[in-house]
Design a protein around this motif. Structure first.
Motif, PDB file in Angstrom:
ATOM      1  N   UNK A 638       0.837  -1.205   0.000  1.00 33.67           N
ATOM      2  CA  UNK A 638       0.000   0.000   0.000  1.00 33.67           C
ATOM      3  C   UNK A 638       0.871   1.255   0.000  1.00 33.67           C
ATOM      4  N   UNK A 639       0.623   2.118  -0.971  1.00 33.87           N
ATOM      5  CA  UNK A 639       1.366   3.375  -1.079  1.00 33.87           C
ATOM      6  C   UNK A 639       0.359   4.517  -1.122  1.00 33.87           C
ATOM      7  N   UNK A 640       0.442   5.416  -0.177  1.00 24.40           N
ATOM      8  CA  UNK A 640      -0.396   6.611  -0.229  1.00 24.40           C
ATOM      9  C   UNK A 640       0.345   7.647  -1.072  1.00 24.40           C
ATOM     10  N   UNK A 644       4.273   8.880  -0.461  1.00 27.43           N
ATOM     11  CA  UNK A 644       5.286   7.898  -0.860  1.00 27.43           C
ATOM     12  C   UNK A 644       5.541   6.932   0.286  1.00 27.43           C
ATOM     13  N   UNK A 645       6.474   6.032   0.101  1.00 19.98           N
ATOM     14  CA  UNK A 645       6.746   5.038   1.152  1.00 19.98           C
ATOM     15  C   UNK A 645       5.663   3.969   1.155  1.00 19.98           C
ATOM     16  N   UNK A 646       5.834   2.990   2.042  1.00 20.44           N
ATOM     17  CA  UNK A 646       4.958   1.815   2.055  1.00 20.44           C
ATOM     18  C   UNK A 646       4.288   1.704   3.406  1.00 20.44           C
ATOM     19  N   UNK A 647       2.963   1.630   3.398  1.00 16.56           N
ATOM     20  CA  UNK A 647       2.234   1.671   4.668  1.00 16.56           C
ATOM     21  C   UNK A 647       2.171   0.328   5.373  1.00 16.56           C
ATOM     22  N   UNK A 648       1.898  -0.718   4.632  1.00 18.02           N
ATOM     23  CA  UNK A 648       1.711  -2.029   5.296  1.00 18.02           C
ATOM     24  C   UNK A 648       3.044  -2.775   5.308  1.00 18.02           C
ATOM     25  N   UNK A 649       4.022  -2.188   6.000  1.00 19.40           N
ATOM     26  CA  UNK A 649       5.382  -2.708   5.877  1.00 19.40           C
ATOM     27  C   UNK A 649       5.750  -3.695   6.979  1.00 19.40           C
ATOM     28  N   UNK A 654       1.042  -6.670   5.654  1.00 22.66           N
ATOM     29  CA  UNK A 654       1.271  -7.122   4.280  1.00 22.66           C
ATOM     30  C   UNK A 654       0.828  -8.579   4.267  1.00 22.66           C
TER      31      UNK A 654
END
Ligand code: FAD
Ligand code: SF4
Lengths: 720, 334
Positions: A638-640, A644-649, A654
């Motif tokens: 997931x990227x908002x 930027x960056x990854x939310x479900x990290x 994930x």
């Protein structure tokens, strides 16, 4: 070439692994070890304007904070044909959120983490593009893949279909995190890292730190899952190596998963527009296919390769494959199991299914009738192709003939919709050169050293199968040394060429050893196994060295291998093309109300040439199917776009498939040697195992529900 | 993570006084599966931890008499594996066994379970200041409002926060009218579980109604014949180890084919464990057919206000309630 099937054999490292005795990179201990933690950029693009390290240095236990000022400038680039440049070290220019900007080294892990949290960088932001469709994304076309004249053939086609498919951003997530331990002692740098390419690690660290590669040793004995994430040079390696050199003490970094999401490679979000045409008899005559994917501003993972499998799936004589990078402000994507065909065969095999339905043909029969014996791209023969055997045997085992063709026509009494789907896959079969030494001792020991990396796929077990098949030696003192630049010249292990790299050379070593022993015994009959025989004739050991190259390669390839280069032969050999094949048959159940999708059973039949290690080969296929399920129905990063960056990290958010998701997976092999690919008649398996299983699931969902799912992952909300 | 002190008292009153003398920034810690996780993410930053797991005899599971009583330190797994609970109150056993993973359920205690915090991705990711989050930093804004809201709530949201209350067991307890026993600096009290949770309003950082230093010592569930006809039906993105997209805790008292009383609560869709009185009332006196069940599900969701990507939760939630009702009715007959 012998073609007798190899017997089933347990993994030679299974017992150690289940006891926790196997040493992975993070397990190796050194006296005086320091712990590192990286500090990352909070912004998605811009410049680091200030980096205050005072507070971090005041944290008890912190030894040093490395900043961009501690590193030499990047090395000169090797030009178009040279190896890819090493990843940057620490830089003030920020290209993506999560980029490392400092490294804290401390006496304990806790101090390193506290120190990293105390480093307070300041940044100047710039506009950025975080998604494939963000403003500022730049499209860049790459080379075409063509055969015949697709435009003309499409114009003359009797029936055509056209559709667009999409695969999301996905991350590898092996359970083993990215780990580097560096030791600088006596003028040598030794790096212990989970790496699928210790030679790549060596070269990139030498380049980044301006060191003589001859001073660097890299060891990666066991890897806790690679999947391509650990093949290219990793960004943290040179940082840790430099920290060890500056502090004069061993330094270890285990990168947290949240950071790995942001710096490691990943499967890029990709879109696939496909047009297929068939003539009046149902023969596919034309394909037009445009693929594009998200890409960093400087990355090189090529979108043109989405065509490498589709163009060779069937005998479609007219094919126009175009592709583009969409450049945005993220870290570079890269190879992730079945890197291109996972997405492109999802698209292509869904399109083939759509065409079969439009033609009112059975999707198995339709595929069988579109078989080919030549590679449409080169016009050369395929060295072996048993896809039809895979389809026929799979259909038999699955019970395909009992399928009712109409979508939505197989419903259980409780309203559950049942769907049966099929799809196929192919993947290039390649081969690196290899050099190996084999030494058998009178003391009962055997040591075999060559190029290769054990990621859990079972490469040591496959090597052992050949050694134990041809040599009467002790199994308990058999040492197979791979993933070690001090043991033998190392080539990157990826692209399913590990077995082709290690097993033919092992077979050659067996032959050479048998000849050496019979020369030694000179006609005498000596009792006992080889160790006893050596002892009887008072010979402490015999050691031999052998090498191999792929078809069309010569000694230059061995020289390049010794230099740590990338020298893979195939799949386009000078006179033929070699591909591996698979067919997957899938049953899905879609719940009547809440629409959960279950996969109670799968039958997968693979053509990977000769099967060397039946047990690990079957595991590869099962693992491939599991991941294809996960890729089709579960995983998306997931990227908002605003940040930027990854939310479900992390592994809670994930969502990868779990055991409870997976039903019966029956695996079969054609087990026919390829006469040309290599001396053992084997072809690659690790990636083709996964190819085609995702579209088989999507096709089964269509059969169950009448809904064509063209975007992954397919979730409950899409079927409500 | 910042340094903290750590004490491990052996009685509940000692724990309460240890908390009181530690002052603000103190936290109780039980299994640690929520608290340590959030400390590592720098979201929780306690200066003092009062570990309550050494308190003797605070982990009893009582099923005699006219109520069930679970003491706060009973592990999730122990309650989920209790034969009486499995047989007579499957809604409670299932709400526990369908949560988290075996390893987490071994560690986590039913008391701590009630106080877990949201899984809103912006909340969990924001400690380095990237994503604004009112719950984490009051007044900073809410990144989820116009962001990726597939997992967010459709009930009880505000302009300040839409985060889902993640727990499963609390939903089942709300359905079953549980009470909490609480021990605090000013003595003990009881509290209906529904009153433990606050709506976000414009203070989403305030989630629970416990006063500082108050400790949950037990959960009490009144016995009811509806227990046997109950289920916790949880729909999630995979078959285990995932939070609910939508879930329903349902218990039915039946009179033949007719529902005499329904307990319904919703999970995965609301900012706190959500009772559905409209649906309960709609069912009273009805013969439970699939159509009636779906009507009740729709009634439960009539007041929902979804965002951009979570609209599906309304239909999914209604169908989840409907399926749960049919499962519960089936069980009440056996
Ligand atoms: C990966 C993951 C997946 C999960 N999946 C699910 C799921 O699917 N469904 C689900 O319901 N839950 C899930 N959980 C949450 C899990 O159930 C909770 O973390 C657990 O129940 C908390 O219990 P604990 O004893 O570990 O609490 P702790 O972490 O020890 O404490 C939690 C909070 O409660 C406070 N506290 C603890 N005990 C008391 C007490 N007796 N009185 C007052 N305050 C107290 C603490 O101060 C802290 O603030 C998941 C958790 C993780 C990490
Ligand atoms: S929904 Fe609530 S928890 Fe999530 S970002 Fe907004 S304020 Fe924070």
């Amino acid at each position: 070439m012998s073609t007798a099937p190899f017997p089933d054999r347990a993994r030679i490292d299974a017992f150690d692994k289940v006891r926790g005795a196997t040493e992975y990179a993070a397990d190796i201990q050194f006296p005086g070890l320091l712990y590192a933690m990286t500090v990352t950029a909070r912004i998605a693009k811009g410049t680091m304007t200030e980096l205050s390290t005072d507070a971090a240095m005041r944290v008890p236990g912190v030894v040093r904070v490395l900043t961009p000022d501690d590193f030499p400038p990047p090395p000169p680039t090797g030009g178009e044909d040279g190896p890819p440049p090493p990843p940057p070290t620490l830089e003030k220019t920020i290209a993506y959120r999560g980029q490392p900007v400092a490294v804290v080294v401390a006496e304990t892990l806790e101090a390193a983490i506290a120190g990293a949290e105390a480093v307070r960088p300041s940044f100047a932001d710039e506009q950025f593009s975080s998604r494939i469709d963000s403003a500022g994304a730049e499209s860049e076309s790459t080379e075409d893949w063509t055969a015949g004249d697709a435009a003309a053939a499409m114009a003359g086609a009797a029936v055509t279909i056209e559709a667009t498919y999409e695969s999301p951003t996905q991350h590898h997530n092996p359970i083993e995190l990215l780990v580097t331990t560096a030791v600088w002692a006596d003028g040598r740098l030794t790096i212990h890292e989970c790496s699928q390419g210790v030679n790549v690690t060596k070269g990139s660290v030498a380049g980044a730190l301006h060191l003589d590669p001859a001073l660097i040793d890299v060891k990666s004995a066991y890897i806790g899952g690679g999947f391509g994430q650990k093949g290219l040079a990793q960004r943290q390696t040179a940082l840790v190596a430099h920290a060890a050199m500056l502090t004069g003490r061993p330094v270890k970094l285990v990168l947290p998963r949240g950071q790995i999401f942001h710096v490691a490679t990943y499967r890029p979000n990709s879109r696939h527009r496909i047009q297929l045409g068939a003539d009046a008899t149902g023969k596919m005559v034309a394909a037009r296919y445009h693929a594009e994917h998200e890409q960093s501003r400087t990355g090189f993972f090529s979108p043109a390769e989405y065509h490498e499998s589709p163009i060779r799936m069937y005998g479609i004589e007219n094919y126009l494959g175009t592709a583009a990078n969409i450049r945005i402000d993220r870290q570079a994507p890269g190879y992730m199991r079945a890197p291109h065909p996972q997405a492109s065969c999802f698209a292509f095999e869904s399109a083939v299914d759509e065409l079969a339905y439009k033609l009112d043909r059975d999707p198995v029969a339709f595929r069988i009738e579109n078989d080919t014996k030549v590679d449409p791209k080169t016009g050369h023969p395929l060295s072996s192709r048993f896809l039809n055997e895979c389809l026929t045997e799979g259909a038999r085992r699955f019970g395909w003939s009992r399928r009712s063709a109409a979508p939505g026509s197989m419903t259980a009494s409780d309203g559950t919709q049942i769907g049966w789907g099929v799809a196929a896959g192919c993947y290039p079969s390649m081969m690196p050169p290899a050099i190996a030494t084999l030494r058998i001792g009178a003391n009962g020991s055997t040591r075999f050293a060559t190029s290769g990396h054990e990621m859990g796929q079972g490469i040591r077990t496959a090597i052992a199968a050949v050694l134990l098949d041809g040599l009467d030696i002790n199994t308990d003192k058999l040492d197979i040394v791979i993933g070690d630049t001090t043991a033998a010249p190392q080539h990157m292990t990826a692209g399913s060429w590990g077995t082709a790299g290690a097993v033919p050379v092992a077979a050659k070593a067996v032959e050479r050893m048998r000849a050496a022993v019979s020369e030694l015994l000179a006609g005498r009959t000596v009792a006992g196994n080889l160790h006893r025989q050596l002892a009887s004739v008072r010979r402490p050991y015999i050691e031999i060295e052998v090498s191999q190259v792929g078809a069309g390669q010569n000694n230059d390839a061995l020289a390049q291998l010794r230099e740590g280069g990338f020298v893979v032969a195939g799949p386009e050999f000078p006179e033929f093309t070699t591909m591996s094949y698979i067919a997957h048959f899938v049953e899905v159940h879609v719940e009547p109300h809440t629409r959960r999708i279950r996969m109670p059973r799968v039958v997968s039949i693979a053509d990977c040439g000769r099967v060397i290690s039946p047990r690990t080969a079957a595991s590869q296929v099962r693992g491939g199917v599991v991941w294809a399920f996960s890729a089709a129905l579960r995983e998306a990063t997931e990227i908002d776009r605003r940040y930027g960056g990854y939310l479900n990290n992390d592994l809670a958010d994930y969502v990868v498939a779990v055991n409870a998701d997976i039903g019966e997976i029956e695996v079969g092999f054609v087990d026919q040697p390829d006469p040309l690919a290599n001396s053992m008649g084997l072809k690659g398996l690790g990636e083709v195992a996964m190819v085609g299983a995702s579209p088989a699931i999507a096709n089964a969902i269509f059969h169950a529900t009448g809904k064509r799912m063209r975007e992954l992952p397919i979730r409950i909300e899409h079927l409500l | 993570m910042q340094p903290f002190t750590y004490t491990r008292p052996t009685t509940a009153p000692d724990a309460v006084s240890a908390f009181a003398s530690a002052g603000a920034d103190a936290r109780y810690i039980a299994g640690g599966t929520t608290l340590y996780d959030l400390m590592k993410l720098n979201i929780e930053q306690p200066r003092h931890l009062v570990d309550i797991t050494a308190i003797a005899g605070l982990d009893k599971i009582e099923t005699d008499g006219d109520r069930l009583r679970f003491e706060a330190l009973a592990p999730m797994n122990a309650v989920a594996a209790n034969d009486v609970i499995i047989r007579d109150y499957p809604v409670l056993a299932e709400a526990l066994s369908k949560a988290a993973s075996q390893q987490l359920r071994n560690m986590a205690r039913v008391g701590g379970n009630l106080l877990q915090r949201t899984r809103c991705m912006y909340f969990r990711n924001g400690a380095d200041g990237v994503y604004p989050c009112n719950k984490r930093e009051p007044g900073s804004g809410c990144a989820a409002l116009r962001g990726l809201d597939r997992g967010q709530a459709v009930f009880g949201t505000s302009d300040a926060c839409t985060a889902v209350s993640p727990g499963d067991f609390p939903v089942a307890l709300v359905a079953m009218d549980a009470q909490l026993e609480i021990l605090g600096p000013s003595g003990s009290r009881t509290l209906p579980i529904g009153d433990l949770y606050r709506l976000p309003g414009d203070t989403p950082h305030l989630e629970f109604t416990l006063a500082p230093g108050e400790m949950i010592t037990a959960i009490v569930v009144p016995k009811t014949p509806a227990g046997r006809g109950s289920t916790y039906h949880k729909i999630r993105d995979r078959e285990s180890y995932a939070f609910a997209l939508a879930s329903a805790a349902v218990a039915l008292e039946m009179d033949g084919d007719q529902v005499s009383r329904a307990h319904i609560a919703l999970g995965g869709v609301a900012t706190k464990p959500w009772r559905a009185p409209e649906a309960e009332q709609k069912l009273a006196g009805q013969r439970l057919t699939p159509e009636v069940a779906l009507d009740a599900g729709r009634a439960a969701f009539s007041g929902a206000s979804p965002g951009k990507h979570n609209g599906f939760k309304v239909e999914l939630g209604a169908r989840t309630v409907a399926d749960a009702l049919l499962i519960a009715a089936e069980r009440s007959r056996s």
